[in-house]
Design an enzyme around this catalytic site. Structure first.
Site: not given
Ligand code: BGC
Length: 784
Positions: A373, A502, A616
């Site tokens: 992030d 994810e 996402q």
């Molecule tokens: C997202 C990740 C992110 C993490 C922390 C997760 O829900 O899929 O991309 O890095 O949250 O924000």
């Protein structure tokens, strides 16, 4: 995501105001009013320290980088599973202050509260609570409390507590506490994971109270890190310092308090300035802590509360001067942007050995871990507006290269470094590798942010000192992880990784990963070639330090040339990975509405992964970051496809779709996505703001304006613009820094105006037009 919510707070462009205290909103509001300076973070809890339960509040005080570890309990571990957890530790609370107004204790749950307002003054960086309280016996008192976490003094927080009796005279007693019996909420913020930290984790080493000061020092049970904190207090009556005060003290096992009383006449204001200091043995020897905290407190006392307030305002003024994005014609969006930028600048670690948590320092969510992030969402904002802070965040990654090298060995790579998916101290802290370590793209994300920093700032020294080493070490892992596969015509394939998305894990040839890996390699080749020509001594030093040979780049060049990308001939798009088009189409109507946003909580991962959908932005993100490598038509086809299959279950998604929609001229759609991001946290669209901010999305909204509507890109060392304006706005304006020059861009319905505010020269492109501005005040206007 619930985007139909009405604004929670009144629309005020520079303030966030809570107009009444309501316990049911308390937990969320604690995050809204959280303060931080990148080092200390404190939640917006009240000085009265109400006894909220696990669902209504969480006292939270954190120091960036200070964590507790426990042995992780795995049902089934694999080789290389991290053995120790890392959690940002909730530290002793020193904010607690009680005021006894001639024998009645101020308590908002008792008596009557009138004219209540709690305001986050984003322009000034100060939180203010003011109210009139009538006690059960009828005594009326005006109370005003200012709070700030100082940008002037990294270790200091100030609470300035002002009390004015309105219809009586009498004794006012202040009781200041230091509560050390604190625990993380763990179960609330991480319900499906058995991770810790459980119970109280700090063992006291020292605790004392003397005159106007208190001090505590404790060491964590697991990580064996020592932290220290203390407070000192000064009283004023009607702006005169009260010199002779008799402080009482009381020390119990886990709590210390000091108290003092002053006579106060009706209409007179008594002010308590309480300075709070935190430090840890991560910054100095354990035996130096006590002296350091004492000195810091004394220095803060000498500066005085008013100085800290003044400096806070000055700091924020200089921040807003560069980072503010002004929007004419939509105050709600303007407020959202201010809120987002405010939380970003608060949260970023800036001492070179701390990073920035996905939740900043605003709560315990995600254990306070740093993820990608920071590099993909937050750093681009800071690179263009606060390059010095950006550099410090890159320093943090540089400082953890050794752990990344170790991690690479564990993963079987004989050379190079593999950065952790989640971490605080630099070691991998993610326990479920399909959603954790398998996200190898973190390596390329860090390399991308670094390259962007180098291009935008022109800081060649950084490349020599630290940058090249990061680029080479990350590239080496890409050169080892894949192979030139015969079945794919000798193309370079990378298997069993998880891309940003994810919901599709351990896939082969994730488009985003392959693309970013290739560009990571390209940047590394560029860096090595640059050093070879311009700084051979730096290259020799590196060759020796990391046992590198320039011959390695031969292989890198082959990979760059032969990188494989999944391609669907029929649709002419890049599927997210090799298996994506084979997966079962997603039928949302089969999922009960209450389960739709919580798939991992309600469905087995295999059920989720077998569907053709995405949590996402993934491939689309790669196309945004490297938009110069694709035609507009190509991006449009892919966007149209991914638009259909993306569920946006991560807060990191909509801002990216908004940017790409701009690139391909889908302005209305871009605005729709942008609107889902701009006030996401302020209006709590995800209903989980209590656990902390969504820093990535907050920064993503800046990107959605600057990189989206204004079309800013810095690629191939060229700065480009492609400005458009949403029909909902009259005008917007922002500033960016390039190679030390500050450029202001104002876009209205008719034109885009580019003007140098500070600095001597800037060169940029608008489409095929190459423009050079030569000095301060010089400007160029483009009709749109
Ligand atoms: C997202 C990740 C992110 C993490 C922390 C997760 O829900 O899929 O991309 O890095 O949250 O924000």
């Amino acid at each position: 995501m619930d985007t139909d919510k009405r604004p929670i707070y009144p629309i005020q462009v520079w303030d966030i105001t809570e107009t009444e205290f309501d316990i049911k909103n308390n937990y969320r509001n604690e995050t809204t009013f959280a303060l931080s300076n990148g080092y200390i973070g404190t939640r917006g809890t009240f000085e009265e320290a109400y006894d909220f339960d696990i669902d209504t509040g969480l006292e939270g005080n954190f120091v960036n980088g200070f964590y507790e570890s426990e042995k992780i309990r795995y049902g089934e571990a694999n080789f290389g599973s991290p053995l120790l957890s890392q959690s940002l530790l909730n530290l002793p609370n020193l904010k607690e202050t009680h005021v006894i107004l001639a024998d009645e204790k101020f308590d908002m749950m008792d008596g009557t509260v009138e004219e209540y307002e709690r305001v986050l003054h984003m322009k000034e960086g100060i939180l203010e609570r003011k109210l009139i309280w009538t006690s059960p016996k009828g005594k009326k008192t005006r109370i005003q409390i200012l709070r700030l976490v100082s940008f002037a003094r990294k270790n200091i927080m100030l609470i300035s507590y002002r009390v004015t009796p309105l219809n009586y005279s009498g004794e006012i007693q202040f009781v200041s506490k230091m509560q050390t019996d604190v625990e993380n909420h763990t179960r609330k913020t991480n319900p499906i994971v058995d991770y810790g930290p459980f119970g109280r984790r700090l063992d006291p080493d020292k605790m004392w109270a003397k005159n106007n000061k208190m001090y505590y020092e404790g060491t964590t049970k697991g990580s064996q890190l020592t932290m220290a904190c203390g407070s000192s207090h000064v009283l004023w009556k009607n702006n005169d310092l009260i010199k002779e005060l008799s402080w009482q003290k009381d020390i119990k096992e886990m709590m210390a308090e000091i108290s003092v009383s002053v006579e106060c006449e009706q209409g007179t204001t008594v002010k308590l300035d309480k300075f709070i200091c935190y430090s840890t043995a991560l910054d100095m020897g354990k035996n130096e802590l006590e002296t350091f905290v004492n000195k810091e407190l004394e220095a803060a006392e000498t500066d005085g509360g008013l100085y800290l307030e003044k400096y806070q305002k000055e700091y924020m003024e200089s921040f807003w001067k560069i980072a503010d994005v002004e929007i004419k014609g939509n105050e709600a969006v303007q407020q959202g942007i201010h809120f987002n930028l405010y939380h970003i600048i608060q949260a970023a670690g800036r001492d070179g050995h701390t990073g920035m948590g996905a939740k900043g320092l605003s709560g315990e969510g995600y254990e306070g871990h740093y993820f990608w992030d920071t590099e993909m969402y937050v750093l681009p904002v800071l690179i263009y507006t606060e390059p010095e802070v950006a550099k410090k965040l890159l320093d943090y990654r540089y400082g953890t290269l050794d752990q990344a090298r170790e991690r690479a060995r564990i993963l079987g790579h004989m050379k190079g470094a593999l950065y952790p998916w989640r971490t605080i101290n630099g070691a991998e802290a993610s326990t479920y590798y399909p959603l954790g370590t398998a996200q190898y793209h973190i390596n390329a994300d860090i390399a991308y942010a670094l390259s962007l920093y180098l291009q935008v700032s022109g800081d060649v020294e950084y490349l020599k000192e630290k940058g090249a080493e990061i680029l080479i070490e990350t590239a080496r892992v890409w050169a080892d992880v894949g192979s030139f596969a015969e079945c794919k015509d000798g193309r370079y394939c990378i298997c069993d990784v998880t891309g940003p998305d994810e919901y599709n894990v351990l896939v082969d040839n994730n488009f985003y990963t392959n693309l970013m890996a290739r560009e990571n390699l390209r940047d590394a080749v560029g860096a090595v070639s640059y050093l070879n020509e311009n700084a051979p001594e730096v290259l020799s030093r590196l060759e020796e330090k990391i046992d590198f040979s320039i011959e390695e780049i031969e292989m890198w060049n082959q990979i760059i040339e032969k990188m494989y990308f999944p391609y669907d001939e029929k649709r002419q798009i890049y599927p997210m990975d090799d298996g994506f088009m084979m997966r079962k189409p997603w039928d949302e109507s089969k999922i009960p509405p209450e389960k739709r946003a919580w798939l991992y909580e309600n469905y087995h991962p295999l059920f989720i992964m077998r569907h053709r959908m995405s949590k996402q932005a993934d491939a689309i993100l790669g196309m945004y970051l490297h938009s110069n490598l694709f035609t507009e038509e190509e991006i449009r086809r892919n966007y149209d496809f991914y638009q259909e299959v993306t569920l946006h279950h991560s807060s990191l998604s909509t801002c990216i779709f908004g940017i790409v929609a701009c690139d391909i001229g889908y302005l209305d759609e871009a605005y729709k996505y942008f609107s889902q991001s701009a006030r996401m946290d302020l209006d709590d669209y995800h209903n989980n703001f209590y656990a902390g901010i969504h820093a990535a999305n907050m920064a993503g909204t800046w990107q959605a304006i600057v990189n989206g509507f204004a079309g800013v890109r810095c690629q191939d060392s060229k700065l480009r613009f492609k400005p458009v304006i949403p029909k909902e706005w009259e005008e917007y304006r922002f500033r960016i820094k390039r190679k030390g020059t500050l450029l202001e861009v104002t876009v209205s319905k008719q034109e885009a105006r580019f003007k140098i505010i500070e600095g001597d020269r800037i060169n940029f492109w608008i489409g095929e037009k190459n423009i050079t501005l030569k000095g301060e005040g010089d400007q160029y206007v483009e009709k749109i």
